[in-house]
Each structure stands twice: as C-alpha cells, then as structure tokens.
Write a protein that holds these residues in place. Structure first.
Motif, PDB file in Angstrom:
ATOM      1  N   LEU A 277       0.838  -1.270  -0.150  1.00 37.27           N
ATOM      2  CA  LEU A 277       0.072   0.050   0.131  1.00 37.27           C
ATOM      3  C   LEU A 277       0.890   1.139   0.110  1.00 37.27           C
ATOM      4  O   LEU A 277       1.863   1.153   0.678  1.00 37.27           O
ATOM      5  CB  LEU A 277      -0.893   0.127   1.236  1.00 37.27           C
ATOM      6  N   VAL A 278       0.262   2.307  -0.688  1.00 29.71           N
ATOM      7  CA  VAL A 278       1.069   3.628  -0.489  1.00 29.71           C
ATOM      8  C   VAL A 278       0.248   4.680  -0.197  1.00 29.71           C
ATOM      9  O   VAL A 278      -0.984   4.500   0.038  1.00 29.71           O
ATOM     10  CB  VAL A 278       1.555   3.939  -2.172  1.00 29.71           C
ATOM     11  N   ALA A 279       1.063   5.957   0.110  1.00 27.18           N
ATOM     12  CA  ALA A 279       0.247   6.891   0.638  1.00 27.18           C
ATOM     13  C   ALA A 279      -1.202   7.078   0.256  1.00 27.18           C
ATOM     14  O   ALA A 279      -2.043   7.471   0.855  1.00 27.18           O
ATOM     15  CB  ALA A 279       1.112   8.232   0.417  1.00 27.18           C
ATOM     16  N   GLU A 280      -1.264   7.317  -1.294  1.00 31.58           N
ATOM     17  CA  GLU A 280      -2.562   7.406  -1.793  1.00 31.58           C
ATOM     18  C   GLU A 280      -3.747   6.630  -1.627  1.00 31.58           C
ATOM     19  O   GLU A 280      -4.785   6.941  -1.312  1.00 31.58           O
ATOM     20  CB  GLU A 280      -2.242   7.221  -3.333  1.00 31.58           C
ATOM     21  N   ASN A 281      -3.412   5.368  -1.149  1.00 39.07           N
ATOM     22  CA  ASN A 281      -4.336   4.511  -0.767  1.00 39.07           C
ATOM     23  C   ASN A 281      -5.169   4.603   0.437  1.00 39.07           C
ATOM     24  O   ASN A 281      -6.238   4.194   0.905  1.00 39.07           O
ATOM     25  CB  ASN A 281      -3.730   2.941  -0.384  1.00 39.07           C
ATOM     26  N   ILE A 282      -4.398   5.367   1.553  1.00 42.46           N
ATOM     27  CA  ILE A 282      -4.808   5.454   2.883  1.00 42.46           C
ATOM     28  C   ILE A 282      -5.026   7.298   3.083  1.00 42.46           C
ATOM     29  O   ILE A 282      -5.501   7.479   4.410  1.00 42.46           O
ATOM     30  CB  ILE A 282      -3.792   4.814   4.105  1.00 42.46           C
ATOM     31  N   MET A 283      -4.681   8.171   2.238  1.00 42.69           N
ATOM     32  CA  MET A 283      -4.861   9.164   2.571  1.00 42.69           C
ATOM     33  C   MET A 283      -6.477   9.524   2.778  1.00 42.69           C
ATOM     34  O   MET A 283      -7.243   9.173   2.242  1.00 42.69           O
ATOM     35  CB  MET A 283      -4.116  10.261   1.775  1.00 42.69           C
ATOM     36  N   VAL A 284      -6.494  10.755   3.563  1.00 36.90           N
ATOM     37  CA  VAL A 284      -8.002  11.562   3.492  1.00 36.90           C
ATOM     38  C   VAL A 284      -7.851  12.933   2.829  1.00 36.90           C
ATOM     39  O   VAL A 284      -6.841  13.496   3.049  1.00 36.90           O
ATOM     40  CB  VAL A 284      -8.429  11.480   5.054  1.00 36.90           C
ATOM     41  N   PRO A 285      -8.906  13.436   2.634  1.00 44.66           N
ATOM     42  CA  PRO A 285      -8.927  14.826   2.126  1.00 44.66           C
ATOM     43  C   PRO A 285      -8.058  15.936   2.801  1.00 44.66           C
ATOM     44  O   PRO A 285      -7.278  16.465   2.392  1.00 44.66           O
ATOM     45  CB  PRO A 285     -10.215  15.258   2.080  1.00 44.66           C
ATOM     46  N   GLY A 286      -8.523  16.047   4.139  1.00 43.63           N
ATOM     47  CA  GLY A 286      -7.821  17.011   5.068  1.00 43.63           C
ATOM     48  C   GLY A 286      -8.276  18.171   4.918  1.00 43.63           C
ATOM     49  O   GLY A 286      -8.637  18.667   3.644  1.00 43.63           O
ATOM     50  N   PHE A 287      -8.595  19.062   6.186  1.00 40.83           N
ATOM     51  CA  PHE A 287      -9.146  20.471   6.290  1.00 40.83           C
ATOM     52  C   PHE A 287      -7.987  21.373   5.990  1.00 40.83           C
ATOM     53  O   PHE A 287      -6.999  21.310   6.575  1.00 40.83           O
ATOM     54  CB  PHE A 287     -10.023  20.610   7.242  1.00 40.83           C
ATOM     55  N   GLU A 306     -15.177  22.048  12.197  1.00 42.99           N
ATOM     56  CA  GLU A 306     -14.632  20.582  11.800  1.00 42.99           C
ATOM     57  C   GLU A 306     -14.277  19.666  12.997  1.00 42.99           C
ATOM     58  O   GLU A 306     -13.841  18.575  12.836  1.00 42.99           O
ATOM     59  CB  GLU A 306     -13.583  20.652  10.614  1.00 42.99           C
ATOM     60  N   GLU A 307     -13.954  20.544  14.251  1.00 39.47           N
ATOM     61  CA  GLU A 307     -13.647  19.601  15.441  1.00 39.47           C
ATOM     62  C   GLU A 307     -12.348  19.035  15.127  1.00 39.47           C
ATOM     63  O   GLU A 307     -11.956  17.838  15.545  1.00 39.47           O
ATOM     64  CB  GLU A 307     -14.543  18.516  15.750  1.00 39.47           C
ATOM     65  N   VAL A 308     -11.280  20.123  14.433  1.00 37.28           N
ATOM     66  CA  VAL A 308      -9.751  19.427  14.688  1.00 37.28           C
ATOM     67  C   VAL A 308      -9.015  20.509  15.218  1.00 37.28           C
ATOM     68  O   VAL A 308      -9.452  21.574  15.532  1.00 37.28           O
ATOM     69  CB  VAL A 308      -9.460  19.375  13.053  1.00 37.28           C
ATOM     70  N   TYR A 323       1.499  23.703   8.213  1.00 36.76           N
ATOM     71  CA  TYR A 323       0.531  23.366   9.103  1.00 36.76           C
ATOM     72  C   TYR A 323       0.235  24.489  10.121  1.00 36.76           C
ATOM     73  O   TYR A 323       1.030  25.415  10.520  1.00 36.76           O
ATOM     74  CB  TYR A 323       0.825  22.117   9.976  1.00 36.76           C
ATOM     75  N   ILE A 324      -1.263  24.782  10.227  1.00 34.58           N
ATOM     76  CA  ILE A 324      -1.503  25.932  11.308  1.00 34.58           C
ATOM     77  C   ILE A 324      -2.161  25.090  12.480  1.00 34.58           C
ATOM     78  O   ILE A 324      -3.226  24.402  12.476  1.00 34.58           O
ATOM     79  CB  ILE A 324      -2.810  26.680  10.573  1.00 34.58           C
ATOM     80  N   THR A 325      -1.674  24.989  13.628  1.00 35.16           N
ATOM     81  CA  THR A 325      -2.204  24.829  14.925  1.00 35.16           C
ATOM     82  C   THR A 325      -3.106  25.849  15.364  1.00 35.16           C
ATOM     83  O   THR A 325      -3.014  26.608  15.193  1.00 35.16           O
ATOM     84  CB  THR A 325      -1.098  24.300  15.917  1.00 35.16           C
ATOM     85  N   SER A 326      -3.961  25.106  16.170  1.00 36.44           N
ATOM     86  CA  SER A 326      -4.915  25.885  16.743  1.00 36.44           C
ATOM     87  C   SER A 326      -4.114  26.882  17.676  1.00 36.44           C
ATOM     88  O   SER A 326      -4.555  28.335  17.797  1.00 36.44           O
ATOM     89  CB  SER A 326      -5.910  25.625  17.725  1.00 36.44           C
TER      90      SER A 326
END
Ligand SMILES: Nc1ncnc2c1ncn2[C@@H]1O[C@H](COP(=O)(O)OP(=O)(O)O)[C@@H](O)[C@H]1O
Ligand SMILES: [Mg+2]
Length: 401
Positions: A277-287, A306-308, A323-326
């Motif tokens: 399996l590669v990254a593409e197979n397990i990635m999600v869209p991401g906010f 989005e509760e993230v 990446y922007i953290t809260s």
C-alpha cells in the motif's frame, strides 16, 4: 487473451529431469506430488504443462518458492535447457526445434539474460565485461567497444569503465550486468532473481531503474523472483508457480483479491501490506486553510466547525505550505500576525510513498503527514490511525471501495 501477437508463447511446456520420464509424466498427470514422483521414478519434475503468453512491452513476473521451477522455465524459454515436451514460440515463430545455429541467432538478436550474483568476470574491467557478449558473437572490436560504451553511458557508468568489479558496490555491479544485457538491444530481457542478492535499499533502486528502463525502451521483460513484494512492484502480470506448475496468472490486484486456490491464498496472505500500500491508498482529504486569503479568525472558526486542532496551510492553487495549529492561530490573532507567519512544519510524502516508509515519519510527527504531488499541490493527509488500520486490514474487504 490479447489479440496482439504475443512476444512469447509457451504451450504445454514440460521438463522432466532424469531417466524415467514416461513414468514420471504419468504420475504428474495423476496429480502425484513431486516428492512421490521422485521417490518412485528418480526423476524430478522441473516444470509441467506450462501455458502462457507474454505480451510485447510487458513485465511478466514468475514467482514461486525455491525449487518451484522458475529457473527451469526461463532456461527452457531460450533453450539453454531442452524441453521434454511442449512448444515455445517467439514472435509467433516456433523455436522448439530450431538447430543450434538458428537458436544462437535468436538469442543474439532477440533475448538477453541477466543473472543473480552479477556474473561479472573479476579480472575484466567494466568495459571488457560489458563487451563480453558482443565478443562471443564475433562483433568486431571497434564496434563492440562503441556499443559497450554506449550501454555503460546509458546506465551512467561510463566513468567507471576502467574499474574492476571488486571496486564497485553490489548495486553498481548489477547495473553493469543490466547494461551488458542491453548491448545487443534485445527485445526480450530474461532476469533470473537478478536483484535477490542486493540489500533492500539498493534493490529498490534497481527496481525503479528497471521500471524506468521499461518505460523508456519498452522491452519485454520476464522477471523471476521469489519475493511477492518485488513481484507486485514490478509485474504487469504475475505467474505463481508451485512444484513446477502454474497456480495462477493475473495482475497483482487479481492475485491479491481473487486467489485461484488455497496455495495462492496462503502465499499472498503473508504479504507485508506496508510494502504494497502507498500513501494514496490511505490518505484522507484533510481540512485546509488558504493562507494567501484567510486570517486567523477564519482558521479558528473552521477548526471548531470541523472539530480538528489544526489545518493544512495551502496557498493559491492548493500549493502546500505547512500546518496551522490552533495554538498558532490563537497567537496570530492575539499578536495581529498573518497566518503565513505562524505556519508550522509538516512532514511531506509523495502519493506513491510506501506505508513502510511513512511509518517512521508518522511515528515522530506532531502533525498528520501531508501527501503532496510533484507540483507541490496538496493531495491529502495521512493520520496515524489510518496507517494502523490499513495494516490491520485483512483479506475480503474488497467491496468497501
Ligand atoms: N539439471 C537438473 N537436474 C536435475 N534436477 C534439476 C536440474 N535443474 C533443476 N532441477 C530440479 O528442478 C526443480 C526446479 O528447479 P529450479 O527451476 O532451479 O527452481 P527455482 O529456480 O524455482 O528455484 C528442482 O526440484 C530442482 O532440483
Ligand atoms: Mg532459480
């Protein structure tokens, strides 16, 4: 079956080693085991009733455990070993009964073999090693030198041409082996466990190199391996052998999801999914948040919506930024900073990065991992849980696309 002329076609190809071939043949036909046959007749089933077609430009992998008949099969193909029965066609021509001289001509023009353990002559320089095949064929000195240099050049090895094999790493030696096999510009490349002796990193490089080569020159490659991961990585189609017989021929996907019998099922069950399996197979869209447009308030609003606890920072055209953290967004709002000024780092992988290579990254990371295209566009993100879940997944989950 394909309607193009197969490059290689094998019909009922059988090889029995030993004297009592008739008795042995009768016993295979009765489904007796290889051991039983050997005990009763003293003959060994090399391969039995092999039928297959290899298409032009295909990488066809023959896979099986040690002793399953892979080397016998590939040697039958260029008649280094004579078949007991059955037929071999190359480009539609039946070569089964060609005489020695005609066979030499076929080998010279159409196929080349790459062996394991490099098979380089230690007392010859790289250039001399590369020339060897042409020399045997009686190609004049000046011409073979030129062709060998060109082959080395293509393999980016020309600057090493006067060195001896012992001065090179295993990977380099195998690249010379490959370059040498290409000097006669064969249509068909036969590779018998060519990469099996290499350490994993070098092996991967060689696999990439072979895929590149194949994409550029479109050889037909018959590649033998006992390693399922290698087979899945390289093979357009894979044939799985056991005790001299083919159990299944199919794409990697077909073999993994629809094994023909218990043997194949058990064989592929052990596959290390992290190497398939590669990254593409397990990635999600991401906010995401667009740091060229949006400010900290918008970012915080989206996080709470989005509760993230963080968002992937992108710029125009979804180009990845970080990446922007809260915490960072809160700080930006308080100190009247732009989001751009509080962007944190985020590990990045490519869509085709293997999960095995993502695991150590994700283990150390404080954020998800970004999956980014060569053009820097964000494709998705990988969260730690998804990796664990993917590796725990078992067979039979093929209908939850
Ligand atoms: N020259 C030979 N004489 C007798 N038996 C052989 C010979 N070559 C191979 N075999 C036997 O044929 C079977 C298939 O061997 P091989 O094709 O080398 O398997 P693999 O390459 O898959 O490890 C094995 O049982 C092996 O012992
Ligand atoms: Mg072998």
């Amino acid at each position: 079956m394909p309607n193009v002329q197969p490059k290689v076609q094998l019909k009922h190809l059988t090889k029995i080693f030993g004297k009592h071939q008739k008795a042995a043949l009768k016993m295979v036909a009765e489904n007796k085991s290889k051991n039983e046959i050997f005990e009763k007749t003293g003959s060994t089933v090399g391969v039995y009733d092999i039928n297959l077609e290899v298409e032009p430009g295909e990488i066809f992998v023959i896979m099986g455990l040690s002793g399953s008949g892979k080397s016998t099969l590939i040697r039958l193909l260029n008649r280094l070993i004579e078949p007991t029965s059955g037929e071999i066609f190359i480009d539609g021509q039946n070569i089964t009964h060609l005489n020695k001289k005609e066979m030499l001509e076929i080998r010279r023009k159409k196929m080349s073999m790459v062996f394991q353990n490099f098979a380089l002559f230690p007392h010859r320089t790289l250039l001399e090693n590369t020339e060897y095949g042409l020399e045997v064929q009686g190609v004049p000195a000046a011409e073979r030198r030129e062709r060998a240099e060109k082959a080395l050049d293509n393999a980016q090895l020309l600057s090493y041409k006067d060195q001896y094999p012992s001065q090179l790493s295993g990977g380099m030696q195998q690249r010379v082996g490959l370059a040498r096999a290409l000097t006669n510009d064969p249509d068909i490349l036969l590779m018998d466990e060519a990469f099996s002796a290499l350490d994993p990193l070098v092996r991967r490089e060689m696999q990439d190199e072979l895929l590149d080569l194949q994409a550029n020159v479109k050889k037909t490659i018959i590649f033998i391996t006992h390693d399922l991961n290698e087979a899945l990585r390289l093979g357009d189609r894979i044939a799985i052998m056991k005790d001299g017989q083919i159990q299944q021929i199919g794409t990697g996907e077909e073999i993994l999801t629809d094994p023909a019998n218990d043997y194949v099922h058990n064989f592929v069950e052990d596959v290390d999914r992290s190497k398939v399996l590669v990254a593409e197979n397990i990635m999600v869209p991401g906010f995401t948040v667009n740091v060229d447009n949006d400010g900290p308030t918008v970012a915080l609003h989206r996080m709470s919506e989005e509760e993230v606890s963080g968002l992937v920072a992108v710029g125009r055209d979804r180009k990845f930024v970080g990446y922007i953290t809260s915490d960072a967004a809160v700080k930006a709002r308080r100190e009247k900073l732009a989001l751009k000024d509080v962007v944190a780092e985020m590990p990045v992988v490519k869509p085709d990065t293997l999960i095995a290579d993502i695991m150590p990254i994700i283990y150390d990371a404080h954020t998800p991992v970004a999956v980014v295209n060569d053009d820097q566009r964000l494709r998705g993100i990988i969260i730690r849980g998804a990796v664990i879940e993917a590796l725990a997944d078992v067979e039979g989950d093929d209908n939850n696309e």
